[in-house]
Design an enzyme around this catalytic site. Structure first.
Site, PDB file in Angstrom:
ATOM      1  N   GLU A  90       3.035  43.411 -39.158  1.00  0.00           N
ATOM      2  CA  GLU A  90       2.890  44.272 -40.328  1.00  0.00           C
ATOM      3  C   GLU A  90       2.255  43.560 -41.384  1.00  0.00           C
ATOM      4  O   GLU A  90       1.467  44.102 -42.281  1.00  0.00           O
ATOM      5  CB  GLU A  90       4.285  45.030 -40.739  1.00  0.00           C
ATOM      6  CG  GLU A  90       4.760  45.789 -39.831  1.00  0.00           C
ATOM      7  CD  GLU A  90       4.043  47.262 -39.635  1.00  0.00           C
ATOM      8  OE1 GLU A  90       3.532  47.919 -40.457  1.00  0.00           O
ATOM      9  OE2 GLU A  90       3.697  47.421 -38.280  1.00  0.00           O
ATOM     10  N   SER A 488      62.467  73.686 -21.506  1.00  0.00           N
ATOM     11  CA  SER A 488      63.679  73.037 -21.729  1.00  0.00           C
ATOM     12  C   SER A 488      63.653  71.681 -22.380  1.00  0.00           C
ATOM     13  O   SER A 488      64.602  70.995 -22.608  1.00  0.00           O
ATOM     14  CB  SER A 488      64.545  72.755 -20.199  1.00  0.00           C
ATOM     15  OG  SER A 488      65.057  74.099 -19.771  1.00  0.00           O
TER      16      SER A 488
END
Length: 830
Positions: A90, A488
């Site tokens: 770049e 239960s």
């Protein structure tokens, strides 16, 4: 001569005027574009959207959440190779120019003139600093005005910030394709590795991406991507940043990427990860979750999670297969390339080692199947076509649920499968546990579902969570979102309320028929035990809990009152409000597995309140802790001057005591009896101290087990998402308890058999297991050690009925005393 002088003077004057005009025009142009430039000082406090990362308790990555997949990496942590690759691609003069590369601008201008009118996009001449100005402060508009603003901003940025700071902003902001922003995220997305582990070829490929991420896709545009990557490698060599041998090797490296999944990264952790995501969303909101860069350390234990997933899935599949084969998932035309067609069929991705397949041909002894091919990164169907054989042994379980063969074991594969059937299969396992090469077993997705939670009882840390058979099939988390009747399993809370208020494990209650007028025209309620018509008569509370006797529980609830039971259920967090109906003492209300496990944890830890949590700690993007679950005070932990013989640090626990510690042990002891010789006897096989309770709801629509060892609580239920009976003979002890057994055998395999801690104040007394009275001096049969609080131990026999003083010595009542008024546990038959 004079004319020449005049002419030269004229040229000089004209040049001066033109120069001044040019300078004035340039100044005016700069002023014009400068007056509305964005404030570049905001870069100093720039906080880019950063993904939130969620980790298991051991640090393993669990999940990532983001709108832009980005991890912010300080420039000091970026390898030199990666920096050089981006500079080569770049802006090789980045550290020399002042924000603008004039040579590059001239080159771009020449190309623009050459291509004028061709509608080709102008070649950029932007430096990295200009790209920072554009990406952070401007738009992507293609115009001279934007380029002028970009150049002006670049020069200002260069004066305000260091080169390293500018490069750091660039490397973390730039988009690199596949949803990855910045080099840290891109390294993970493309190669599933840290930037520090990138090769020359991999670093060069990432550096090639900023120009055109979409056009350099590693699969769809493979050749172009390799060409651009090699260009970057050449620039690295040209600048002297790599050696010739490195460049030659890098060019030859194939471009192979690893597509990193967005899903949970720990197998079987999908429900857990999604629950954590919801939690963070509720705490901090969407923006913080997806952009805040949070680091979340969860409570998940990956090993225990896999155990929970394995045993829960096996339990659901075993129950479902016992009901028979419901038929293929679908049908497929197998003419031509069946692989492409099968690849388009939705399959579940989180039920490995199961794989979707299509039946290609069948015979009496076997069926040849073709497995669903995968897809490459670009979306193309893999050309690999794998096949296998389903043998007769692999379909023997598949009894038909309808038709003339209903309930019969298949005698041939062709009775079960036909060409074109879409099925699931997994490797066939021999009796010795080994895999049978090339052979597979038929599978079907279970209709039944359920959930499991495993928790540390002392802290409330959720170690594992299974919210269903497959997260890919249904994201509904049955562990936290499904409200079911616990049956239960609610009884230990009822018994806790009773024992906290005068009863003992040896208190007697009648197990027999009972009728309750519900009033207001609701009729008479006649609760019954599971074994209808069978009653024990007078029995101890220990035996009543061990055998899960409903009539005893109802009588107990009548005596102590439903408002008190409701208060205890609220203390334990099982219900927010419990209606004053006796049926709720048998588990008629609805609650979640998470709530039940949390409630049992308070019994297991001696009565301390715990709050269930999936998160240990949350840190912000800067590493500051913004949440932690452990609220205990550590006195003496801060020692800024080091060790100077001060007292060792102490942890101070301020949590509420919701249940008397002695009561908690008595209930634990009673639930140990449930495992040793009651409805949860399946867990006796674990071979470790375990206390627990099964629960079967009305019409067996839900089958539960909740229980614990000293260090681990587990709870689960099994049931259809649209509740219906699991069968006339279905029992929690036969379905839910075995799943818990298999899980705890794995989870506790390397743990010592540590007994439950007996708190100070508990007195162990030899009693007759049936009557609850003290055992005689020579009695050996039917004797147990029962736990009593001070002053509540039973007398030697029924003739000694009376109350006890503070030291446990019996006090005889007067001959005309009404013995039915004596408090439970003092020797009277209550």
């Amino acid at each position: 001569m004079r004319l020449l002088v005049r002419f030269l003077g004229f040229l000089f004057a004209a040049g001066t005027v033109l120069f001044l005009v040019g300078v004035t025009a340039a100044a005016g142009l700069i002023w014009h574009f400068s007056k509305d430039l964005p404030d570049y000082s905001q870069l100093q406090d720039y906080e880019p959207p950063v993904m939130t990362r969620v980790h298991a308790a051991d640090g393993e990555l669990l999940g990532e959440y983001s709108k832009e997949r980005r991890l912010y990496l300080p420039i000091q942590a970026v390898p030199k190779l990666v920096i050089n690759a981006f500079l080569a691609a770049e802006d090789k003069n980045f550290y020399e120019h002042g924000g603008i590369d004039f040579q590059g601008m001239a080159r771009a201008a020449v190309l623009y003139a050459q291509n004028f009118g061709s509608n080709r996009r102008p070649q950029g001449a932007s430096t990295i600093t200009q790209q920072v100005a554009k990406n952070f402060l401007l738009t992507n508009e293609v115009s001279f005005a934007r380029k002028i603003k970009e150049a002006l901003l670049a020069m200002r940025i260069e004066r305000a910030y260091s080169k390293d700071k500018i490069l750091e902003l660039y490397l973390n902001e730039i988009y690199l394709g596949l949803g990855a922003y910045g080099i840290a995220a891109a390294s993970l997305v493309y190669f599933d590795k840290s930037v520090n582990d990138l090769t020359v070829a991999e670093a060069a490929y990432l550096a090639a991406m900023p120009k055109a991420p979409g056009a350099l896709h590693p699969v769809r545009n493979h050749d172009r991507a390799v060409e651009r990557r090699n260009y970057v490698i050449d620039r690295l060599l040209e600048n002297g940043w790599i050696k010739q041998a490195e460049a030659d090797t890098a060019r030859k490296d194939p471009l192979v990427v690893t597509n990193r999944s967005n899903a949970a990264h720990i197998f079987a952790g999908e429900y857990f990860a999604e629950e954590v995501r919801r939690d963070i969303f509720d705490r901090y909101g969407e923006k913080k979750l997806y952009e805040g860069g949070l680091s979340v350390r969860t409570t998940l234990d990956p090993k225990i999670q896999v155990m929970a997933r394995k045993t829960m899935a096996a339990g659901l599949v075993n129950f479902d297969e016992a009901q028979g084969w419901r038929g293929a998932t679908g049908k497929l035309d197998i003419t031509g390339d069946w692989g492409v067609k099968l690849a388009d069929v939705k399959s579940l991705s989180d039920i490995s080692p199961w794989r979707m397949a299509v039946v290609l041909e069948t015979s009496d002894q076997s069926a040849r199947i073709g497995f669903q091919p995968g897809r490459e990164l670009g979306g193309a169907v893999s050309k690999d076509r794998q096949t296998g054989i389903v043998t007769l042994d692999g379909v023997r379980w598949a009894k038909a649920v309808t038709g003339p063969m209903r309930g019969k074991v298949p005698t041939s594969v062709s009775q079960v499968l036909s060409p074109g059937d879409i099925i699931y299969a997994d490797p066939l396992i021999a009796k010795d546990g080994s895999l049978v090469e090339g052979q597979y077993r038929l599978r079907q997705l279970p209709e039944i579902s359920g959930a499991m939670v495993a928790m540390d009882p002392r802290t409330g840390r959720v170690l594992a969570m299974v919210g269903g058979f497959s997260f890919d099939q249904s994201q509904f988390n049955r562990a936290t979102q499904a409200y079911r009747q616990p049956g239960s399993t609610i009884k230990p809370i009822v018994y806790s309320a009773a024992i906290d208020n005068g009863y003992t494990p040896s208190s007697m209650e009648v197990d027999g028929p009972i009728e309750i007028d519900q009033g207001q025209g609701a009729g008479v309620w006649r609760p019954e035990n599971f074994s209808v018509g069978k009653y024990q008569g007078p029995t101890t509370l220990r035996n009543a809990l061990r055998l899960s006797l409903n009539t005893v529980t109802v009588r107990l609830a009548q005596d102590i009152g439903m408002p008190l039971i409701g208060e205890y259920a609220k203390r334990f967090g099982v219900y927010d409000e419990l209606p004053n109906y006796l049926s709720y003492a048998l588990g008629a209300g609805e609650t979640t597995v998470m709530r039940m496990v949390t409630g049992y944890s308070m019994i297991a830890n001696g009565g301390r309140r715990v709050k269930a949590t999936l998160i240990d700690r949350i840190q912000d993007r800067y590493g500051h802790t913004i949440f932690k679950h452990d609220t205990r005070e550590c006195r003496g932990c801060d020692a800024p001057e080091g060790w100077k013989n001060q007292p060792e640090p102490q942890l101070v626990d301020h949590r509420e005591q919701v249940l008397d510690v002695l009561t908690a042990y008595q209930i634990t002891s009673m639930m140990e009896g449930v495992v040793q010789g009651g409805t949860a006897i399946a867990l006796k096989e674990v071979g470790k101290p375990i206390a627990g309770k099964t629960g079967t709801s009305n019409e067996a629509k839900d089958l539960w087990f909740v229980g614990f060892s000293p260090d681990l609580v587990v709870g689960l239920y099994v049931g259809y998402d649209k509740p219906r009976s699991l069968g006339r003979t279905a029992q929690a002890g036969h379905t839910a308890a075995p799943i818990a057994r298999d899980f705890m055998k794995l989870a506790l395999a390397d743990k010592p058999a540590v007994p439950f801690k007996i708190p100070a104040g508990i007195k162990l007394v030899r009693v007759d297991a049936k009557s609850g009275m003290r055992a005689g001096p020579g009695q050996t049969s039917g004797v147990i050690l029962e736990a009593f609080k001070p002053g509540t131990a039973p007398p030697d026999n029924y003739s000694d009925i009376g109350v006890a003083d503070a030291d446990g010595r019996p006090l005889q009542p007067s001959p005309d005393a009404d013995r039915s008024l004596f408090r439970p546990g003092t020797g009277s038959i209550y």
